[in-house]
Design a protein around this motif. Structure first.
Motif, PDB file in Angstrom:
ATOM      1  N   UNK A  50      10.643  17.745  10.891  1.00  0.00           N
ATOM      2  CA  UNK A  50       9.437  17.788  11.198  1.00  0.00           C
ATOM      3  C   UNK A  50       8.170  17.773  10.298  1.00  0.00           C
ATOM      4  N   UNK A  51       8.286  18.608   9.007  1.00  0.00           N
ATOM      5  CA  UNK A  51       7.211  18.696   8.439  1.00  0.00           C
ATOM      6  C   UNK A  51       7.306  17.221   7.329  1.00  0.00           C
ATOM      7  N   UNK A  52       8.500  16.951   7.132  1.00  0.00           N
ATOM      8  CA  UNK A  52       8.427  15.596   6.276  1.00  0.00           C
ATOM      9  C   UNK A  52       7.914  14.481   7.017  1.00  0.00           C
ATOM     10  N   UNK A  53       8.460  14.514   8.210  1.00  0.00           N
ATOM     11  CA  UNK A  53       7.780  13.250   9.186  1.00  0.00           C
ATOM     12  C   UNK A  53       6.305  13.236   9.234  1.00  0.00           C
ATOM     13  N   UNK A  54       5.877  14.414   9.497  1.00  0.00           N
ATOM     14  CA  UNK A  54       4.361  14.673   9.728  1.00  0.00           C
ATOM     15  C   UNK A  54       3.775  14.239   8.484  1.00  0.00           C
ATOM     16  N   UNK A  55       3.940  14.516   7.183  1.00  0.00           N
ATOM     17  CA  UNK A  55       3.520  14.204   5.936  1.00  0.00           C
ATOM     18  C   UNK A  55       3.615  12.622   5.794  1.00  0.00           C
ATOM     19  N   UNK A  56       4.769  12.289   6.123  1.00  0.00           N
ATOM     20  CA  UNK A  56       4.927  10.788   5.894  1.00  0.00           C
ATOM     21  C   UNK A  56       4.013  10.002   6.807  1.00  0.00           C
ATOM     22  N   UNK A  57       3.866  10.423   8.102  1.00  0.00           N
ATOM     23  CA  UNK A  57       3.000   9.740   9.185  1.00  0.00           C
ATOM     24  C   UNK A  57       1.512   9.963   8.627  1.00  0.00           C
ATOM     25  N   UNK A  58       0.990  11.176   7.982  1.00  0.00           N
ATOM     26  CA  UNK A  58      -0.341  11.116   7.483  1.00  0.00           C
ATOM     27  C   UNK A  58      -0.491  10.301   6.385  1.00  0.00           C
ATOM     28  N   UNK A  59       0.454   9.870   5.295  1.00  0.00           N
ATOM     29  CA  UNK A  59       0.379   9.043   4.365  1.00  0.00           C
ATOM     30  C   UNK A  59       0.135   7.626   4.804  1.00  0.00           C
ATOM     31  N   UNK A  60       1.001   7.321   5.919  1.00  0.00           N
ATOM     32  CA  UNK A  60       0.953   5.987   6.252  1.00  0.00           C
ATOM     33  C   UNK A  60      -0.374   5.836   6.910  1.00  0.00           C
ATOM     34  N   UNK A  61      -0.967   6.595   7.681  1.00  0.00           N
ATOM     35  CA  UNK A  61      -2.164   6.560   8.443  1.00  0.00           C
ATOM     36  C   UNK A  61      -3.202   6.261   7.421  1.00  0.00           C
ATOM     37  N   UNK A  62      -3.211   7.046   6.421  1.00  0.00           N
ATOM     38  CA  UNK A  62      -4.183   6.985   5.550  1.00  0.00           C
ATOM     39  C   UNK A  62      -4.231   5.539   4.483  1.00  0.00           C
ATOM     40  N   UNK A  63      -2.812   5.021   4.555  1.00  0.00           N
ATOM     41  CA  UNK A  63      -2.719   3.601   4.064  1.00  0.00           C
ATOM     42  C   UNK A  63      -2.944   2.605   4.791  1.00  0.00           C
ATOM     43  N   UNK A  64      -2.962   2.879   6.218  1.00  0.00           N
ATOM     44  CA  UNK A  64      -3.249   1.889   7.102  1.00  0.00           C
ATOM     45  C   UNK A  64      -2.534   0.284   6.867  1.00  0.00           C
ATOM     46  N   UNK A  65      -1.124   0.611   6.900  1.00  0.00           N
ATOM     47  CA  UNK A  65      -0.426  -0.721   6.597  1.00  0.00           C
ATOM     48  C   UNK A  65      -0.389  -1.692   7.857  1.00  0.00           C
ATOM     49  N   UNK A  66      -0.571  -3.073   7.773  1.00  0.00           N
ATOM     50  CA  UNK A  66      -0.215  -3.929   8.999  1.00  0.00           C
ATOM     51  C   UNK A  66       1.250  -4.194   9.238  1.00  0.00           C
ATOM     52  N   UNK A  67       1.940  -4.081   8.103  1.00  0.00           N
ATOM     53  CA  UNK A  67       3.463  -4.184   8.356  1.00  0.00           C
ATOM     54  C   UNK A  67       4.248  -3.203   7.698  1.00  0.00           C
ATOM     55  N   UNK A  86       0.817  -1.304   0.065  1.00  0.00           N
ATOM     56  CA  UNK A  86      -0.017   0.013   0.151  1.00  0.00           C
ATOM     57  C   UNK A  86       0.759   1.295   0.063  1.00  0.00           C
ATOM     58  N   UNK A  87       2.208   1.274  -0.349  1.00  0.00           N
ATOM     59  CA  UNK A  87       3.033   2.232  -0.205  1.00  0.00           C
ATOM     60  C   UNK A  87       4.376   1.949  -0.248  1.00  0.00           C
ATOM     61  N   UNK A  88       5.521   2.969  -0.790  1.00  0.00           N
ATOM     62  CA  UNK A  88       6.739   2.897  -0.692  1.00  0.00           C
ATOM     63  C   UNK A  88       7.350   4.069  -0.548  1.00  0.00           C
ATOM     64  N   UNK A  89       8.426   4.238   0.242  1.00  0.00           N
ATOM     65  CA  UNK A  89       8.909   5.707   0.450  1.00  0.00           C
ATOM     66  C   UNK A  89      10.510   5.482   0.358  1.00  0.00           C
ATOM     67  N   UNK A  90      11.325   6.064  -0.494  1.00  0.00           N
ATOM     68  CA  UNK A  90      12.624   6.230  -0.210  1.00  0.00           C
ATOM     69  C   UNK A  90      13.288   7.814   0.177  1.00  0.00           C
ATOM     70  N   UNK A  91      13.175   7.977   1.344  1.00  0.00           N
ATOM     71  CA  UNK A  91      13.299   9.316   1.767  1.00  0.00           C
ATOM     72  C   UNK A  91      14.492   9.897   1.478  1.00  0.00           C
ATOM     73  N   UNK A  92      14.768  11.106   1.617  1.00  0.00           N
ATOM     74  CA  UNK A  92      15.937  11.852   1.215  1.00  0.00           C
ATOM     75  C   UNK A  92      16.798  11.984   2.569  1.00  0.00           C
ATOM     76  N   UNK A  93      18.165  12.175   2.366  1.00  0.00           N
ATOM     77  CA  UNK A  93      18.936  12.081   3.516  1.00  0.00           C
ATOM     78  C   UNK A  93      18.394  13.384   4.665  1.00  0.00           C
ATOM     79  N   UNK A  94      18.606  12.952   5.961  1.00  0.00           N
ATOM     80  CA  UNK A  94      18.213  14.090   6.956  1.00  0.00           C
ATOM     81  C   UNK A  94      16.677  14.089   6.920  1.00  0.00           C
ATOM     82  N   UNK A  95      16.058  13.177   6.617  1.00  0.00           N
ATOM     83  CA  UNK A  95      14.347  13.336   6.689  1.00  0.00           C
ATOM     84  C   UNK A  95      13.996  13.177   7.860  1.00  0.00           C
ATOM     85  N   UNK A  96      14.575  12.313   8.863  1.00  0.00           N
ATOM     86  CA  UNK A  96      13.979  12.171  10.095  1.00  0.00           C
ATOM     87  C   UNK A  96      14.224  13.242  11.096  1.00  0.00           C
ATOM     88  N   UNK A  97      14.913  14.284  10.581  1.00  0.00           N
ATOM     89  CA  UNK A  97      15.187  15.503  11.309  1.00  0.00           C
ATOM     90  C   UNK A  97      14.335  16.532  10.869  1.00  0.00           C
TER      91      UNK A  97
END
Length: 260
Positions: free
Chosen positions: A150-167, A137-148
């Motif tokens: 906050x905006x990128x992490x918030x958008x990633x979390x939003x997309x993942x919540x929308x996808x509702x993966x089990x794993x 239901x999704x794949x993401x190859x994030x850029x370097x430093x994405x975990x630092x």
């Protein structure tokens, strides 16, 4: 470790409680927890991870992990010498396949996070080809430093919540993959996350897996060292190899002292 581990025996190696689970037992455990509506963090502890867990700044990752399995033959050897044998080596490189197979069978959804550009997408296509019906239901190859960021992490979390993966397979290397998994777990408490290092690169065909014989005798690290000597020489030869020898040697000494 958190409560998701209750009910499974553990073997303590260098202060780290490791679950006495086989590969099949690990998959069954994760699927049973999903059926019960419980998520978790699966840590596949190889020698390098065990060595780095000794650093105070990583100690919390042991307590935050829901399940820890032995992704390294020296851990299995040490457990045998202690008289509390772990059933077998359980690798992240194999679990991405076995968990994908179980997910396809049980109608579960998978999200792939990490590795280089396009790698997660190709790995997902490989899993779907192997296990028709698997829902990636999704794949993401994030850029370097994405975990630092906050905006990128918030958008990633939003997309993942929308996808509702089990794993979610997180291929970012330790400890980054586990830190990212913990941050995302806050938004997806019923999802299972697993840090899998280079497993997506292997699944996508970017990096060849070691010969099964090397895997069986605990020398897969040698295969990787030959592939990337500049990057891995210090880690494997200066840090990990002496640590592995010390871990097994200490277990043998404990066994000898206990038999007197």
């Amino acid at each position: 470790m958190n409560s998701g581990q209750v009910g499974h025996e553990t073997v303590v190696l260098d202060g780290v409680p490791i679950h006495a689970l086989s590969e099949a037992g690990t998959v069954d455990h994760v699927m049973a927890e999903l059926d019960a509506g419980r998520g978790g963090l699966l840590l596949t502890a190889n020698v390098d991870i065990m060595f780095r867990l000794r650093a105070p700044e990583h100690a919390d990752l042991v307590s935050e992990a829901t399940t820890v399995v032995a992704d390294g033959m020296p851990l299995v050897w040490a457990s045998r010498l202690l008289g509390t044998p772990l059933p077998e080596r359980v690798t992240g490189a194999d679990l991405v396949w076995k968990l994908s197979e179980a997910a396809a069978r049980e109608g579960r959804k998978v999200f792939l996070l990490g590795a280089g550009p396009g790698v997660a997408e190709r790995a997902g296509a490989t899993f779907v080809k192997a296990y028709p019906g698997l829902q990636v239901v999704g794949h993401e190859s994030p850029p370097k430093g994405f975990d630092k960021d906050p905006e990128y992490m918030a958008e990633l979390a939003r997309r993942m919540v929308e996808a509702q993966p089990d794993l979610v397979f997180v291929a970012l290397g330790f400890p980054k993959q586990d830190r990212v998994a913990l941050a995302l777990r806050e938004h997806l408490p019923a999802t299972w996350f697993m840090g899998c290092g280079g497993a997506l690169d292997m699944a996508a065909g970017e990096v060849p897996r070691a010969h099964p014989l090397l895997q069986e005798v605990g020398a897969e690290w040698l295969h990787r060292l030959v592939q990337e000597p500049r990057r891995l020489a210090r880690r494997y030869l200066v840090d990990d190899l002496p640590y592995a020898v010390g871990l097994v040697g200490q277990a043998a000494l404990t066994r000898v002292r206990g038999s007197k």
